[in-house]
Enzyme design. Structure first.
Site, PDB file in Angstrom:
ATOM      1  N   ASP A  15      -9.700  -5.824  -7.010  1.00 57.65           N
ATOM      2  CA  ASP A  15      -8.716  -4.447  -6.865  1.00 57.65           C
ATOM      3  C   ASP A  15      -7.540  -4.789  -6.071  1.00 57.65           C
ATOM      4  O   ASP A  15      -7.624  -5.960  -5.177  1.00 57.65           O
ATOM      5  CB  ASP A  15      -9.538  -3.514  -6.402  1.00 57.65           C
ATOM      6  CG  ASP A  15      -8.554  -2.218  -6.377  1.00 57.65           C
ATOM      7  OD1 ASP A  15      -8.029  -1.845  -7.027  1.00 57.65           O
ATOM      8  OD2 ASP A  15      -8.583  -1.383  -5.152  1.00 57.65           O
ATOM      9  N   ASP A  17      -4.667  -2.369  -4.400  1.00 60.65           N
ATOM     10  CA  ASP A  17      -4.296  -1.530  -3.291  1.00 60.65           C
ATOM     11  C   ASP A  17      -5.537  -1.338  -2.402  1.00 60.65           C
ATOM     12  O   ASP A  17      -6.677  -0.603  -2.935  1.00 60.65           O
ATOM     13  CB  ASP A  17      -3.809  -0.288  -3.724  1.00 60.65           C
ATOM     14  CG  ASP A  17      -2.276  -0.526  -4.340  1.00 60.65           C
ATOM     15  OD1 ASP A  17      -1.628  -1.260  -3.805  1.00 60.65           O
ATOM     16  OD2 ASP A  17      -2.099  -0.065  -5.365  1.00 60.65           O
TER      17      ASP A  17
END
Length: 227
Positions: A15, A17
């Site tokens: 991922d 952020d």
């Protein structure tokens, strides 16, 4: 410990952020510009940070709780336009991430990103942090008709490189990340340094492993347990 000895899978997907990038300060700057234009005071990092992994609508709901959902929805384009101007200006890469990515590369494995951030923003961000030539695959939240927690973005990333799900692993800081990886049949790792609400309990996400820091992903025992 050498990087080769770590035993990474062929592809480690992340991922973005809250996992690779501490982007919360960029979002605070974005929200503060929107609040200032409406005569509201700045928001604190502590207020906004837990909501970052939930996306623009969750952040707008936190920053403009007095507005109804329809009015906040109309603010999404403004939010994205301002955030584009604040990309990587305030939030650093998490400590230890650069060493981790270099270790993956040195081992002969590859790494990529599967994020719910719009693809155009994620692609604009890569050169700002020096990753444009290093990231093997990037899938954004609008690359496909569905996004996480649907497993298709993870499967698409693997297939782009000719790999099957068990040949990969996914690292993320949100329950949707782990749900997507589990549904894809891909080993999953919770990044406990990321963004979570106070009542979120990562222990209930049923990840295959959880780590407190990026440096912990250099532990060969972790990867041997996932094989």
């Amino acid at each position: 410990m050498t990087a080769v000895a770590v035993g990474f899978p062929a592809l480690v997907l992340f991922d973005l952020d809250g996992t690779l990038l501490d982007s919360a300060p960029d979002f605070v700057a974005t929200i503060d510009r929107m609040r200032a234009a409406r005569g509201a005071p700045p928001i604190t990092l502590a207020e906004l940070r837990p909501h970052v992994s939930r996306g623009s609508r969750a952040m707008l709901a936190t920053a403009f709780a007095q507005l109804d959902a329809e009015r906040r929805e109309a603010m999404v384009p403004e939010f994205l336009e301002l955030y584009q101007q604040e990309l990587a200006r305030h939030g650093p890469v998490f400590e230890g991430v650069e060493n981790l990515l270099a270790a993956i590369e040195d081992s002969g494995s590859r790494w990529g990103i599967v994020t719910n951030k719009p693809e155009y923003l994620a692609r604009q961000l890569l050169p700002l942090v020096g990753w444009q030539a290093r990231c093997a695959v990037l899938v954004g939240g609008d690359t496909l008709p569905v996004r996480k927690p649907d497993p298709l973005p993870l499967l698409h990333a693997a297939r782009q490189l000719g790999l099957d799900a068990p040949d990969c692993a996914y690292v993320g800081d949100d329950a949707r990340d782990i749900e997507a990886a589990r549904a894809a049949g891909m080993p999953s790792i919770t990044a406990l340094w990321g963004y979570r609400l106070g009542d979120d309990d990562p222990a209930t996400w049923q990840a295959d492993a959880s780590v407190d820091t990026p440096q912990a992903l250099l532990d060969p025992h972790l990867w041997s347990r996932l094989r």
